[in-house]
Motif scaffolding. Structure first.
Motif, PDB file in Angstrom:
ATOM      1  N   ALA A   1       0.832  -1.208   0.000  1.00 30.43           N
ATOM      2  CA  ALA A   1       0.000   0.000   0.000  1.00 30.43           C
ATOM      3  C   ALA A   1       0.867   1.259   0.000  1.00 30.43           C
ATOM      4  CB  ALA A   1      -0.925  -0.008   1.206  1.00 30.43           C
TER       5      ALA A   1
ATOM      6  N   GLU B   1       2.182   1.720  -3.495  1.00 31.77           N
ATOM      7  CA  GLU B   1       1.085   2.224  -4.330  1.00 31.77           C
ATOM      8  C   GLU B   1       0.841   3.706  -4.072  1.00 31.77           C
ATOM      9  OE1 GLU B   1      -1.361   2.256  -7.239  1.00 31.77           O
ATOM     10  OE2 GLU B   1      -0.822   0.216  -6.615  1.00 31.77           O
ATOM     11  N   ARG B   2       0.845   4.080  -2.793  1.00 34.08           N
ATOM     12  CA  ARG B   2       0.625   5.485  -2.430  1.00 34.08           C
ATOM     13  C   ARG B   2       1.759   6.366  -2.945  1.00 34.08           C
ATOM     14  NH1 ARG B   2      -2.602   9.460  -2.316  1.00 34.08           N
ATOM     15  NH2 ARG B   2      -2.493  10.869  -0.529  1.00 34.08           N
TER      16      ARG B   2
ATOM     17  N   ARG C   1       3.106  -2.194 -13.527  1.00 31.50           N
ATOM     18  CA  ARG C   1       3.436  -0.809 -13.159  1.00 31.50           C
ATOM     19  C   ARG C   1       4.863  -0.423 -13.550  1.00 31.50           C
ATOM     20  NH1 ARG C   1       1.193  -3.145  -8.363  1.00 31.50           N
ATOM     21  NH2 ARG C   1      -0.797  -2.211  -7.696  1.00 31.50           N
TER      22      ARG C   1
ATOM     23  N   GLU D   1       1.051   7.066  -6.490  1.00 32.20           N
ATOM     24  CA  GLU D   1      -0.074   8.004  -6.596  1.00 32.20           C
ATOM     25  C   GLU D   1       0.385   9.445  -6.359  1.00 32.20           C
ATOM     26  OE1 GLU D   1      -2.940   6.800  -3.734  1.00 32.20           O
ATOM     27  OE2 GLU D   1      -3.618   5.031  -4.853  1.00 32.20           O
TER      28      GLU D   1
ATOM     29  N   PHE E   1       5.203  -6.057  -6.753  1.00 33.14           N
ATOM     30  CA  PHE E   1       4.497  -4.781  -6.887  1.00 33.14           C
ATOM     31  C   PHE E   1       4.569  -4.236  -8.316  1.00 33.14           C
ATOM     32  CE2 PHE E   1       4.766  -0.129  -7.025  1.00 33.14           C
ATOM     33  CZ  PHE E   1       3.500   0.184  -6.568  1.00 33.14           C
TER      34      PHE E   1
END
Length: 331
Positions: free
Chosen positions: A38, A41-42, A73, A45, A69
């Motif tokens: 997470a 991912e953040r 991506r 972002e 991960f």
């Protein structure tokens, strides 16, 4: 997200990178792959593009985590990893270095497989190997650039003379070395050399291994297996002296209305436009706090006040234990 160029001819990356080591190693208690994922991912972002790992973190498990991960991506990440520190399988605390060309090739193949990618954006020699001329190691890395397995070459914790020798063989894009308010040694020779040679600089541990965040008040704040319990700056009288310094930074941060970590990071960021710190974290809220440091501007008076608290060599204790300091001193 603000962007910075890694050196004169290097790539544009996010002005702040993410150190991923702690997600898999050295701070083992409390590891949480779901939260680590997470956090990664953040970071994406929020515009963080440079993710930093190494084959010795785990060993190997941090690269494997990033590999999971990165599926789907990969094109959004500037991926940096390292080779060259070898850990004893029987006792991972015992370490050596290896810069032999055949080991370079073996290492890159392993990292490519674990990371699930065909190319590594920035490949660092993690520590110099005194038994192998740097020209030989750089020659092997240059071959990997030609073959398209790595895009840029980096070095970590090397002297100016070694950096200059390496740079003559093939352009070095980035040098990674510890740099923070309590580790300012690089200002004497390393940073001027990078500027002269057009090499980007990547400070690791820009928050003093967490000490400058104000979150560590006693040894009880560290888990029993936290490697910092054996770090000279976290032990005995050194801890007490360094805690007093951190408290003063906390006071300056409070006056400015920011967190101590943000003040410490803003100071590092203010040093040089070709400098990209990689604070490490495995939790989203610390990641967000760190990124907010990019919006903290410091006046000359504020910088002077910070540096009055943390002049050169003020931190008590060596950066590493005796074994790691020996490896550093060999070059």
């Amino acid at each position: 997200m603000k962007q910075r160029q890694l050196g004169k001819n290097g790539p544009m990356v996010s002005a702040l990178g993410l150190g991923c080591m702690g997600m898999s190693d050295f701070y083992t208690t409390g590891q949480d792959e779901k939260e680590s994922m997470a956090t990664l991912e953040r970071a994406l972002e929020l515009g963080v593009t440079m993710f930093d790992t190494a084959d010795m973190y785990g060993p190997h498990t941090n690269e494997e985590l990033l590999g999971r991960f990165l599926k789907g991506r990969r094109d959004h990440v500037f991926l940096a990893t390292k080779f060259g520190i070898v850990r004893d399988p029987a006792n991972p605390n015992i370490r050596g270095t290896n810069g032999h060309p055949d080991y370079v090739r073996k290492s890159v193949e392993g990292s490519l497989k674990r990371l699930g990618t065909e190319v590594i954006d920035l490949y660092y020699q993690h520590r110099p190997d005194p038994s192998v001329p740097v020209e030989e190691t750089m020659g092997a890395l240059a071959d990997l650039v030609q073959e398209g397995k790595i895009r840029y070459i980096g070095l970590s914790e090397v002297s100016v003379s070694l950096l200059e020798r390496a740079h003559k063989v093939h352009p070095v894009t980035a040098l990674q070395t510890e740099y923070s308010l309590w580790s300012r040694d690089v200002e004497a020779e390393i940073l001027p050399a990078c500027e002269r040679l057009g090499i980007g600089f990547v400070p690791y541990s820009p928050l003093g291994r967490g000490f400058l965040t104000g979150q560590i008040r006693s040894m009880n704040d560290l888990e029993p297996d936290d490697y910092r319990r054996f770090s000279p700056r976290f032990v005995g009288e050194n801890f007490a002296k360094n805690l007093q310094l951190a408290e003063k930074i906390g006071e300056l941060a409070q006056e400015k209305g920011v967190k101590p970590s943000q003040l410490a990071l803003a100071w590092v960021l203010s040093r040089n436009d070709n400098l990209v710190p990689i604070p490490g974290t495995k939790r989203r809220h610390y990641l967000e706090e760190n990124i907010a440091a990019l919006d903290v501007s410091l006046s000359e008076a504020e910088i002077a006040a910070i540096e009055a608290v943390f002049p050169f060599h003020v931190a008590a204790g060596d950066r590493y234990n005796a074994e790691m300091m020996r490896i550093l001193s060999e070059h």
